[in-house]
Design a protein around this motif. Structure first.
Motif, mmCIF file in Angstrom:
data_model
loop_
_atom_site.group_PDB
_atom_site.id
_atom_site.type_symbol
_atom_site.label_atom_id
_atom_site.label_comp_id
_atom_site.label_asym_id
_atom_site.label_seq_id
_atom_site.Cartn_x
_atom_site.Cartn_y
_atom_site.Cartn_z
ATOM 1 N N PHE A 45 -1.515 -4.498 -9.105
ATOM 2 C CA PHE A 45 -2.068 -3.146 -9.245
ATOM 3 C C PHE A 45 -2.179 -2.492 -7.879
ATOM 4 O O PHE A 45 -2.539 -3.152 -6.892
ATOM 5 C CB PHE A 45 -3.470 -3.198 -9.879
ATOM 6 N N GLY A 46 -1.870 -1.208 -7.806
ATOM 7 C CA GLY A 46 -2.041 -0.460 -6.565
ATOM 8 C C GLY A 46 -1.981 1.023 -6.840
ATOM 9 O O GLY A 46 -1.626 1.456 -7.950
ATOM 10 N N LEU A 47 -2.313 1.830 -5.846
ATOM 11 C CA LEU A 47 -2.151 3.270 -5.985
ATOM 12 C C LEU A 47 -0.677 3.612 -5.881
ATOM 13 O O LEU A 47 0.056 2.977 -5.123
ATOM 14 C CB LEU A 47 -2.928 4.014 -4.896
ATOM 15 N N GLY A 48 -0.240 4.615 -6.627
ATOM 16 C CA GLY A 48 1.153 5.026 -6.573
ATOM 17 C C GLY A 48 1.422 5.913 -5.373
ATOM 18 O O GLY A 48 0.545 6.183 -4.552
ATOM 19 N N GLY A 49 2.663 6.360 -5.262
ATOM 20 C CA GLY A 49 3.018 7.293 -4.201
ATOM 21 C C GLY A 49 3.032 6.659 -2.829
ATOM 22 O O GLY A 49 3.287 5.470 -2.673
ATOM 23 N N VAL A 50 2.705 7.468 -1.834
ATOM 24 C CA VAL A 50 2.856 7.059 -0.439
ATOM 25 C C VAL A 50 1.949 5.882 -0.076
ATOM 26 O O VAL A 50 2.296 5.052 0.747
ATOM 27 C CB VAL A 50 2.615 8.265 0.506
ATOM 28 N N LEU A 51 0.781 5.781 -0.702
ATOM 29 C CA LEU A 51 -0.151 4.715 -0.326
ATOM 30 C C LEU A 51 0.436 3.333 -0.597
ATOM 31 O O LEU A 51 0.314 2.426 0.206
ATOM 32 C CB LEU A 51 -1.481 4.887 -1.070
ATOM 33 N N VAL A 52 1.076 3.189 -1.737
ATOM 34 C CA VAL A 52 1.630 1.872 -2.050
ATOM 35 C C VAL A 52 2.942 1.634 -1.291
ATOM 36 O O VAL A 52 3.254 0.520 -0.886
ATOM 37 C CB VAL A 52 1.807 1.702 -3.583
ATOM 38 N N GLU A 53 3.701 2.700 -1.079
ATOM 39 C CA GLU A 53 4.984 2.561 -0.379
ATOM 40 C C GLU A 53 4.796 2.196 1.086
ATOM 41 O O GLU A 53 5.418 1.277 1.606
ATOM 42 C CB GLU A 53 5.771 3.885 -0.464
ATOM 43 N N ASP B 63 -11.094 -2.670 -7.725
ATOM 44 C CA ASP B 63 -11.899 -2.630 -6.496
ATOM 45 C C ASP B 63 -11.240 -3.396 -5.356
ATOM 46 O O ASP B 63 -11.764 -3.429 -4.247
ATOM 47 C CB ASP B 63 -13.288 -3.234 -6.764
ATOM 48 N N GLY B 64 -10.087 -4.022 -5.629
ATOM 49 C CA GLY B 64 -9.485 -4.931 -4.663
ATOM 50 C C GLY B 64 -8.439 -4.306 -3.772
ATOM 51 O O GLY B 64 -7.767 -5.013 -3.019
ATOM 52 N N ILE B 65 -8.257 -2.980 -3.861
ATOM 53 C CA ILE B 65 -7.307 -2.301 -2.972
ATOM 54 C C ILE B 65 -8.088 -1.507 -1.930
ATOM 55 O O ILE B 65 -9.252 -1.157 -2.129
ATOM 56 C CB ILE B 65 -6.350 -1.379 -3.755
ATOM 57 N N GLN B 66 -7.428 -1.225 -0.805
ATOM 58 C CA GLN B 66 -8.104 -0.509 0.275
ATOM 59 C C GLN B 66 -8.548 0.882 -0.161
ATOM 60 O O GLN B 66 -9.565 1.398 0.287
ATOM 61 C CB GLN B 66 -7.159 -0.383 1.476
ATOM 62 N N ALA B 67 -7.761 1.491 -1.045
ATOM 63 C CA ALA B 67 -8.046 2.865 -1.473
ATOM 64 C C ALA B 67 -8.846 2.903 -2.771
ATOM 65 O O ALA B 67 -8.731 3.854 -3.554
ATOM 66 C CB ALA B 67 -6.735 3.626 -1.633
ATOM 67 N N ALA B 68 -9.675 1.908 -3.006
ATOM 68 C CA ALA B 68 -10.437 1.828 -4.265
ATOM 69 C C ALA B 68 -11.306 3.067 -4.492
ATOM 70 O O ALA B 68 -11.522 3.486 -5.641
ATOM 71 C CB ALA B 68 -11.311 0.572 -4.259
ATOM 72 N N GLU B 69 -11.808 3.662 -3.414
ATOM 73 C CA GLU B 69 -12.678 4.844 -3.555
ATOM 74 C C GLU B 69 -11.943 6.000 -4.231
ATOM 75 O O GLU B 69 -12.571 6.854 -4.857
ATOM 76 C CB GLU B 69 -13.210 5.280 -2.188
ATOM 77 N N MET B 70 -10.616 6.063 -4.065
ATOM 78 C CA MET B 70 -9.836 7.150 -4.677
ATOM 79 C C MET B 70 -9.984 7.146 -6.193
ATOM 80 O O MET B 70 -9.915 8.191 -6.842
ATOM 81 C CB MET B 70 -8.354 6.994 -4.321
ATOM 82 N N LEU B 71 -10.183 5.970 -6.769
ATOM 83 C CA LEU B 71 -10.302 5.862 -8.229
ATOM 84 C C LEU B 71 -11.656 6.341 -8.720
ATOM 85 O O LEU B 71 -11.833 6.605 -9.909
ATOM 86 C CB LEU B 71 -10.083 4.412 -8.666
#
Length: 708
Positions: free
Chosen positions: A140-148, A170-178
């Motif tokens: 699982f990860g954020l799409g777009g530029v963050l994951v790329e 909650d395990g990705i760096q950008a969890a706050e975005m969710l």
């Protein structure tokens, strides 16, 4: 309700046609069968059908090439987004077909997929890959530029539980975005978790699905829908590694590690020979069981009757220690099998590590044929101190304790022995695993789990032959005893990138990181950390809560200790007003209460005693970090003895909390740190990081084991 028949029909059709990937419509059928939400769509065979489909679902639409020979549709110019009218749909159909033919002239073209266009929400990626060691993993990860660009993605073993799925959010760096930022809506976490669980179940149920991408998935406050699905299959899955049952593992490991009788194959009376060192270590180490030297010509070695073969020994033998050249091992191992010996400790090198995999495969097959478990080859042997057993050519070791350590490398094994001796760290076992032709880390976990002499297991490894078996064992064992792992090679490029989007992001070490976390493993980042965790975690009592307080005589140490708390996931307690007032009674006006409590450097020993006693007595504080500064007023050993006195005074009242200490000062602080450590307070001279890392490791274990 899962529609397994629909999935099986699609996968059988793909196999029959000799394909390695599903078309997008076929992918949709699998998603529908497992309740994975995807947009409305249909496949058009000509431009007019495309217009009819698009008009029926409403403009705008997305149009994509459907071809079993074109996996990367965008690269082929096979995707057009935002088609707004019937006229645009006709033109889009013709353009997509022309682009596809230009991209791959011989491509089989099924048609053009017309899909309801999604808008809004947070783009995420949900996928699955097949790892050579861990098997099926969901990602699982954020799409777009963050994951790329950032490769901000997290993995769990499949099938993932709902708790696993929620932890991934909650395990990705950008969890706050969710969670919604700058006025944005938070996403529907339940919908995302359901999708993660469904994907993990799908790839677990059908091993031939080697890679799966849902990218992008649009997550909104009211749900989640996968805009695109891509599935790669591999019908030639490797056979699973043979694994004995849990009961058989424990039975064999108990005989190997706690033998009543040991044979030394290649025993020697000649100094400088490995077989001589092994014999001397067994004898001088105090082993009380039977020792049978095996030698083709000798009648007696070091006072023990020698035998030509293990088959000539009348009694049962539990462990055979090999100290002969690699080319002779297979023959002697066959005799061990015929004798019914359950374990072989293979010290010799010259196998797979030396470019002779065929020699290693030969002994593996012999081991399986006769049910002989193999430790090694290419190892230093092992120690099991409760039995005074030094089954190794290294120096004898006799400081008994509760830490069990293992290493894949002989050099690291020697470092473990040296540190353990220098730090007076008692061990229950030190084990070399070498090439891991058979016995590996999860076999050791099974043994140490039920070994009453072991309270912590610390392992160095360069790879895991069967990561899934290890993860399953670690998840079970870590609930009872801390499991610490130093995984070497964490900065390497890792596994060969898979062909999927998710797979390309699956840096091998990231998988280890996430699976260790899922399994309750405490990960050491360095050899020193592995050793310090093995020594320190058993010394500390288990905390009863998250509130940590720093008491320091040096403001600078307090700042560094605070930084270390953040780095190690510790929670610095917000000081309640009444407790703040209580601390202020003991410190000078120019000191600082709050947290850290800074008593300043010029204070007498009594100030340390009063503040630490208060910290131990107050139920709201669960752990203490002490920062000592060497002064004439409070010399190092005065501080150390006073802290031990306070600790023992509180323990007599039934109050025990984890305490660690950082000592800054001249060389006398080394003696003080050692005194503190020997009396249950892990303490370090010249370091503000190590004591907090040890406390943080204890907390990680307590959380994972559900003790907080």
């Amino acid at each position: 309700m899962l529609d397994r028949t629909a999935v099986r029909n699609v996968l059988d059709k793909v196999k029959a046609e000799g394909r390695q990937a599903l078309t997008a419509p076929e992918g949709k059928l699998l998603c529908d069968a497992y309740g994975i939400k995807v947009p409305q769509e249909g496949v058009a065979g000509n431009a007019e059908e495309a217009v009819k489909l698009a008009s029926g679902m409403g403009f705008p639409v997305v149009m994509k090439i459907v071809s079993p020979n074109i996996l990367h549709k965008t690269e082929a110019g096979g995707v057009l987004v935002g088609v707004k009218s019937a006229e645009e749909a006709r033109a889009a159909y013709d353009k997509i077909i022309a682009n596809a033919k230009a991209y791959k002239a011989n491509a089989q073209i099924t048609g053009v997929q017309v899909q309801q266009m999604l808008a809004g929400g947070q783009e995420v990626i949900i996928g699955a890959v097949t790892d050579g060691s861990f098997g099926k993993l969901v990602a699982f990860g954020l799409g777009g530029v963050l994951v790329e660009v950032l490769k901000d993605i997290t993995f769990r073993l499949a099938p993932a539980t709902r708790d696993d799925a929620l932890s991934m959010l909650d395990g990705i760096q950008a969890a706050e975005m969710l969670k919604g930022v700058r006025g944005g809506d938070p996403v529907d976490r339940d919908a995302l978790a359901d999708m993660i669980v469904s994907v993990s179940q799908l790839v677990n149920d059908y091993p031939e699905i080697s890679e799966l991408d849902l990218n992008p998935v649009f997550a909104t406050k009211s749900g989640a829908i996968a805009a695109d699905v891509r599935i790669v299959v591999d019908y030639n899955q490797p056979a699973p590694r043979p694994r004995p049952s849990q009961g058989d593992i424990v039975k064999a490991m108990n005989r190997i590690m706690r033998p009543k009788a040991v044979a030394v194959i290649g025993a020697s009376a000649e100094d400088g020979k490995i077989g001589n060192s092994v014999m001397k270590n067994l004898i001088n180490g105090g082993y009380k069981g039977e020792i049978y030297p095996i030698h083709p010509k000798a009648d007696e070695i070091l006072g023990y009757k020698a035998y030509r073969s293990v088959k000539d020994v009348a009694g049962a033998i539990d462990t055979a220690i090999f100290a002969i050249p690699a080319k002779f091992v297979a023959g002697a191992l066959t005799e061990c099998g015929e004798k019914g010996i359950p374990g072989a400790v293979l010290i010799p090198s010259g196998f797979a590590e030396a470019g002779a995999p065929e020699l290693q495969e030969e002994i593996v097959q012999i081991g399986r044929k006769y049910n002989v478990r193999l430790m090694g080859p290419n190892i230093y042997g092992f120690y099991y101190t409760p039995a005074n057993l030094c089954a190794t050519f290294c120096t004898a070791y006799d400081v008994k304790g509760s830490a069990a350590l293992s290493s894949q490398s002989g050099g690291i094994g020697m470092a473990i022995i040296g540190f353990s001796r220098s730090a007076k760290m008692g061990v229950s076992a030190i084990v070399g695993l070498g090439n891991k032709s058979d016995i590996d880390e999860d076999d050791l976990l099974a043994f140490f789990e039920q070994d009453e002499h072991t309270s912590i297991i610390a392992q160095h490894c360069e790879d895991l032959k069967d990561g899934r078996a290890f993860a399953e064992a670690a998840k079970r064992v870590s609930k009872k005893k801390p499991v610490v792992v130093l995984k070497a090679g964490r900065t390497s490029a890792g596994a060969k990138a898979a062909s999927s989007h998710t797979g390309a992001l699956a840096g091998n070490d990231k998988i280890y990181e996430d699976v260790f976390k899922q399994s309750g493993v405490i990960r050491a980042r360095s050899l020193r950390q592995l050793l310090e965790f093995a020594r320190g975690i058993p010394v500390l009592p288990t905390p009863k809560g998250e509130n940590v307080v720093i008491i320091t005589g040096a403001g600078g140490s307090g700042v560094l200790l605070s930084d270390s708390c953040v780095d190690n996931g510790l929670s610095l307690m917000s000081m309640p007003a009444d407790l703040d007032t209580a601390f202020r009674k003991f410190i000078p006006p120019f000191g600082a209460a709050g947290n850290p409590v800074d008593i300043t450097g010029g204070e007498p020993p009594q100030t340390y005693k009063n503040t630490v006693k208060l910290g131990l007595e107050d139920d709201r504080i669960h752990a203490l970090i002490l920062g000592y500064w060497h002064t004439i007023v409070t010399p190092p050993m005065v501080f150390a003895k006073l802290m031990v006195e306070v600790k023992q005074e509180m323990a007599a009242k039934g109050i025990e909390k984890p305490m660690v200490a950082s000592l800054a000062g001249d060389v006398e602080v080394e003696e003080a740190a050692e005194y503190l450590y020997q009396h249950g307070i892990p303490a370090y001279a010249y370091s503000t990081e190590l004591p907090v890392e040890v406390l943080g490791a204890k907390y990680k274990w307590a959380r994972g084991a559900g003790l907080l």
